[in-house]
Design a protein around this motif. Structure first.
Motif, short mmCIF file in Angstrom:
data_model
loop_
_atom_site.label_atom_id
_atom_site.label_comp_id
_atom_site.label_asym_id
_atom_site.label_seq_id
_atom_site.Cartn_x
_atom_site.Cartn_y
_atom_site.Cartn_z
N ASP A 68 19.01 -4.48 23.14
CA ASP A 68 20.00 -3.57 22.56
C ASP A 68 20.56 -2.74 23.72
O ASP A 68 20.00 -1.71 24.07
CB ASP A 68 19.35 -2.67 21.52
CG ASP A 68 20.38 -1.82 20.79
OD1 ASP A 68 21.55 -2.24 20.73
OD2 ASP A 68 20.01 -0.74 20.30
N TYR B 81 22.09 -2.03 12.78
CA TYR B 81 21.26 -2.92 13.59
C TYR B 81 20.91 -4.19 12.84
O TYR B 81 20.68 -4.18 11.63
CB TYR B 81 19.95 -2.21 14.00
CG TYR B 81 20.17 -1.01 14.88
CD1 TYR B 81 20.28 -1.14 16.26
CD2 TYR B 81 20.31 0.26 14.32
CE1 TYR B 81 20.49 -0.04 17.07
CE2 TYR B 81 20.53 1.37 15.11
CZ TYR B 81 20.62 1.21 16.49
OH TYR B 81 20.85 2.30 17.29
N THR C 126 13.28 -4.22 26.12
CA THR C 126 13.62 -2.89 25.56
C THR C 126 13.02 -1.78 26.40
O THR C 126 13.31 -0.61 26.15
CB THR C 126 13.08 -2.75 24.12
OG1 THR C 126 11.64 -2.69 24.15
CG2 THR C 126 13.53 -3.91 23.26
N LYS D 244 15.33 3.11 14.61
CA LYS D 244 15.27 1.64 14.62
C LYS D 244 13.92 1.19 14.09
O LYS D 244 12.88 1.76 14.44
CB LYS D 244 15.48 1.10 16.04
CG LYS D 244 16.92 1.10 16.50
CD LYS D 244 17.05 0.67 17.95
CE LYS D 244 16.59 -0.75 18.16
NZ LYS D 244 16.90 -1.22 19.53
N PHE E 142 18.91 -5.20 17.47
CA PHE E 142 20.07 -4.96 18.34
C PHE E 142 21.26 -4.50 17.51
O PHE E 142 21.38 -4.79 16.32
CB PHE E 142 20.42 -6.22 19.14
CG PHE E 142 20.64 -7.45 18.30
CD1 PHE E 142 21.91 -7.76 17.81
CD2 PHE E 142 19.59 -8.32 18.02
CE1 PHE E 142 22.12 -8.90 17.05
CE2 PHE E 142 19.79 -9.47 17.26
CZ PHE E 142 21.06 -9.76 16.77
N ALA E 143 22.16 -3.78 18.17
CA ALA E 143 23.26 -3.11 17.47
C ALA E 143 24.36 -4.10 17.10
O ALA E 143 24.81 -4.90 17.92
CB ALA E 143 23.84 -2.01 18.34
N GLY F 140 29.25 -4.02 18.36
CA GLY F 140 28.34 -4.47 19.39
C GLY F 140 28.88 -5.72 20.08
O GLY F 140 29.71 -6.44 19.52
#
Length: 516
Positions: free
Chosen positions: A85, A163, A187, A197, A203-204, A226
């Motif tokens: 992310d 996310y 990460t 999260k 991930f976004a 994203g």
């Protein structure tokens, strides 16, 4: 060649070399990850783009139709893109801050570097994609995809964004081979974590940020998409929910392409891409390409250097740059699936090889102007056909460009040995036809602006005018900011395009140079 060879490619998904079997027989549909247009693309980028170009050319050579899509990312690509992310600044916004007053806004910056990309693309004789979509032109499509993922439980919203839930996609990691522990390692260096999260690997899909330079309204508030969702949406929009092949550099395997697969297959409920093709990294003179070590080259660094490009080797600066086809030749001289060491020696050798092709093309053109009968002076047609067939066979063998270039060069040697000056018109026609077949396959003989290129259209004229206007505007901005070196560089580029720039009390105007 009586029957077309089988086109085989290494599939990163299955980790083996396989025959390409298009979903629609005889029609290859594929997507190539394009660049983020925050600066000029470098030669490592173009090594990857050339892989896509060679896939397209090889498919056409065996008689397939091709639909090729290559995107432009102009929003949402953050600086720490090796993270699951990504965090850090948006690459576009960071570029605008770095370049100061050169551009009026972030959209001008994106437009300028997109035009520069297309210029370099054509200089290296890459075939233009059927569609070159921009991320900013498809935000509505991306929002629809994000909403669908949330509604079906594959994504969730927090106060900072939306996310994708990796836990909801058990096959996450199947492309890269990364297990959960390896995914978590990506990460560890996050600088801006979202405490809400559910899983560090998530991930976004949408970033909530009402201060971002590019922002759109969403059901969750103002923000921007994203990076990963962009390619998922644009690929499926133009190629369908399931298409044949997807290309990119090896650095995109994880997390970018891994995330694409998770998004696509969650949206569709089935496999989205059959073949994944990744190009290995490029080194320069045995080193990782980097500005600090003087081994970082853009295409224009090498083909049209300016006197202030101190990082460009002196022989290239003093000689006014290298033939773009020689640069293309050098970049494809190593097979895409092996690490490639780009050296000045490789570039010199490539320039010599290209000059041999060009000499034959000139001789063929001169011979075709003569009217001296139809007899050839040497029975080499069968040999040339065999050498073309060998080049095509090599390209169908997982894009074995070293073998293909060697086979094509054998054809050059055959012509050089067999034909004595003056060539007959029939000789010229035979060589002309063979060179065009080789060029269609490898793109190393005729520049895109030569007879091998399509006739210009009104749209081409519009694009050229838009490019010129953008360059004029960028030059004026550079002058206003006191960056006269940059202004001179832009003027030199316009001069090379055949444009005369006229500065007057009422502003700057331009016109096409008149050639007598």
């Amino acid at each position: 060649m009586a029957d077309a060879p089988t086109f085989r490619i290494y599939n990163s998904l299955t980790r083996q070399t396989e025959p390409i079997e298009p979903i629609s027989p005889g029609h290859l549909r594929f997507y190539g990850c394009g660049p983020t247009v925050y600066t000029y693309a470098h030669i490592g980028n173009f090594r990857s783009f050339l892989t896509s170009d060679l896939i397209l050319r090889t498919a056409r050579a065996i008689g397939w139709d091709v639909t090729y899509v290559s995107n432009v990312t102009d929003v949402g690509h953050l600086t720490q893109d090796d993270l699951v992310d990504p965090s850090g600044a948006d690459k576009m916004a960071a570029a605008l801050e770095r370049e100061g007053e050169r551009f009026a806004n972030i959209y001008d910056l994106a437009r300028f570097y997109t035009n520069a990309l297309v210029d370099d693309w054509h200089a290296l004789n890459l075939v233009e994609p059927d569609v070159r979509p921009r991320a900013t032109e498809h935000v509505t499509d991306q929002l629809k995809a994000v909403i669908q993922l949330v509604e079906q439980g594959a994504a969730y919203a927090t106060d900072r964004g939306v996310y994708f839930s990796v836990e909801a996609f058990p096959d996450y990691g199947k492309l890269s081979g990364n297990d959960a522990a390896e995914q978590l390692q990506a990460t560890d260096r996050e600088t801006v974590a979202d405490p809400d999260k559910r899983d560090p690997r998530d991930f976004a899909l949408w970033k909530l940020d009402d201060a971002h330079l590019m922002q759109w309204h969403s059901p969750w508030g103002w923000g921007y998409p994203g990076w990963h969702i962009e390619c998922s949406v644009m690929g499926m929009k133009y190629l369908g929910e399931r298409f044949d092949l997807h290309t990119g550099g090896e650095d995109l395997t994880f997390p970018h392409h891994e995330c694409e697969i998770a998004q696509n297959e969650s949206l569709t409920g089935h496999q989205s891409v059959n073949y994944w093709v990744h190009t290995r990294f490029l080194q320069v003179e045995g080193k990782k390409m980097s500005k600090s070590s003087g081994t970082f080259y853009t295409v224009r660094d090498l083909i049209a250097p300016t006197p202030t490009d101190d990082h460009v080797p002196a022989p290239i600066r003093t000689q006014g740059g290298v033939d773009p086809l020689a640069l293309r030749y050098a970049l494809i001289s190593g097979q895409y699936r092996k690490p490639f060491n780009f050296t000045l020696k490789t570039l010199r050798d490539s320039a010599r090889a290209v000059r041999r092709y060009q000499a034959l093309a000139e001789n063929a053109a001169e011979a075709l102007d003569r009217d001296d009968g139809d007899e050839t002076s040497a029975p080499i047609g069968e040999a040339l056909q065999a050498q073309y067939d060998a080049a095509l066979q090599a390209m169908c063998d997982d894009l074995n460009t070293p073998a293909a270039l060697a086979a094509a060069l054998d054809g050059v040697k055959t012509i050089e040995r067999a034909l004595d000056d003056p060539w007959s018109a029939a000789d010229g026609q035979m060589v002309h036809d063979w060179l065009h077949k080789i060029d269609d396959l490898l793109g190393i003989v005729y520049p895109a602006t030569d007879e091998a290129a399509d006739e210009p259209t009104a749209a081409d004229d519009d694009d050229r005018a838009a490019t010129i206007d953008a360059l004029i505007a960028a030059r004026e901005a550079a002058r206003a900011a006191g960056n006269y070196d940059r202004a001179d560089e832009i003027r030199d580029r316009l001069d090379a395009m055949g444009i005369e720039v006229m500065d007057g009390p009422d502003g700057t105007t331009w016109r096409e140079k008149v050639t007598i």
